[in-house]
Scaffold this active site. Sequence first.
Site, PDB file in Angstrom:
ATOM      1  N   SER A 121      42.098  40.329  40.470  1.00 18.98           N
ATOM      2  CA  SER A 121      41.521  40.312  39.130  1.00 18.98           C
ATOM      3  C   SER A 121      42.087  39.195  38.271  1.00 18.98           C
ATOM      4  O   SER A 121      41.483  38.829  37.263  1.00 18.98           O
ATOM      5  CB  SER A 121      41.806  41.648  38.420  1.00 18.98           C
ATOM      6  N   HIS A 142      35.725  38.333  43.533  1.00 21.59           N
ATOM      7  CA  HIS A 142      36.151  39.397  42.624  1.00 21.59           C
ATOM      8  C   HIS A 142      34.990  40.325  42.282  1.00 21.59           C
ATOM      9  O   HIS A 142      34.064  39.965  41.550  1.00 21.59           O
ATOM     10  CB  HIS A 142      36.743  38.790  41.345  1.00 21.59           C
ATOM     11  N   GLU A 154      32.529  37.491  40.864  1.00 22.03           N
ATOM     12  CA  GLU A 154      33.028  36.155  40.558  1.00 22.03           C
ATOM     13  C   GLU A 154      33.485  35.494  41.856  1.00 22.03           C
ATOM     14  O   GLU A 154      34.275  36.076  42.602  1.00 22.03           O
ATOM     15  CB  GLU A 154      34.203  36.228  39.585  1.00 22.03           C
ATOM     16  N   ASN A 192      37.866  38.805  33.118  1.00 23.39           N
ATOM     17  CA  ASN A 192      39.122  39.423  32.683  1.00 23.39           C
ATOM     18  C   ASN A 192      39.802  38.645  31.571  1.00 23.39           C
ATOM     19  O   ASN A 192      40.505  39.218  30.741  1.00 23.39           O
ATOM     20  CB  ASN A 192      40.071  39.596  33.878  1.00 23.39           C
TER      21      ASN A 192
END
Length: 285
Positions: A121, A142, A154, A192
């Site tokens: 992450s 991700h 991602e 994130n």
Amino acid sequence: MKFEAIRTIGVVGAGTMGQGIAQICAQAGYKTILFDINAQVLKKAETTTIKNLDKGIEREKLTEADKQATLGNLLFTGDTLQLHCDVVIEAVVERLEVKQSIFKELDAINTPDTIFASNTSSIPITRIAAGIPHPERVVGMHFFNPAHIMKLVEVISGAATSPEVAASIRQLALKLDKTPVMAQDSPGFIVNRVARHFYVEGLKLLEEGVAEAKAIDNLMQATGFKMGPFELMDLIGVDTNYSVTSSMFEAFHYDPKFRPSRIQQQKVDAGHHGRKSGKGFYTYE
């Protein structure tokens, strides 16, 4: 490894994310090996997979034949020697040394063409690839929780990542019925990094006594968010969320805007990890 050559996918880590990733890979027709050193975690992953597939049948999104084909594509194992794969996706704890150790071990039993993808992450892909043989095959992939439902993936290129490898993982994401977004390496990547302050500022409000967690969640939902920060942290895992924040705080050279919360650390120390532990910011039965 070109996308067309991908036949077998290994997933390391049978927790919530790993289980979901393995399920969608198997549903897409790939021979999928889900590995974990903990036999109980593996058994729970198998049970959860069957439950998810049954829900899909109930909602008329899957058939019984789809369920059986998916289960037929899945191998649950605690033996790393089974992980002879075209693509390996690691979904383990957010600790750099653990991720690197896994890829180094799997390098010994796979060819240089095997793609090593990380579901991290927040840890930069360039750091994970450092010291791994053939770092050009290390890439970020991700997923978001729950992986079998959430569409976004991602795809992150580190400094050494081959464009061909990144393109293959993008195509793989499309094959898994996901929406891939290409990103260059940076702590927290896109989602994130942007979303971190949704949690951090919510926790600051709680620390300062401005409002209770439930009130903050209700207000965020009233403005259009599907979930408030505290409900979302409980779903993701309070420990996982705290680990990501801590990693980004360090990666951004201790920039105060990423400083982890003492309240969240206390929850982690107490084992209140959210839904998976039965208690986080809320209590679950």
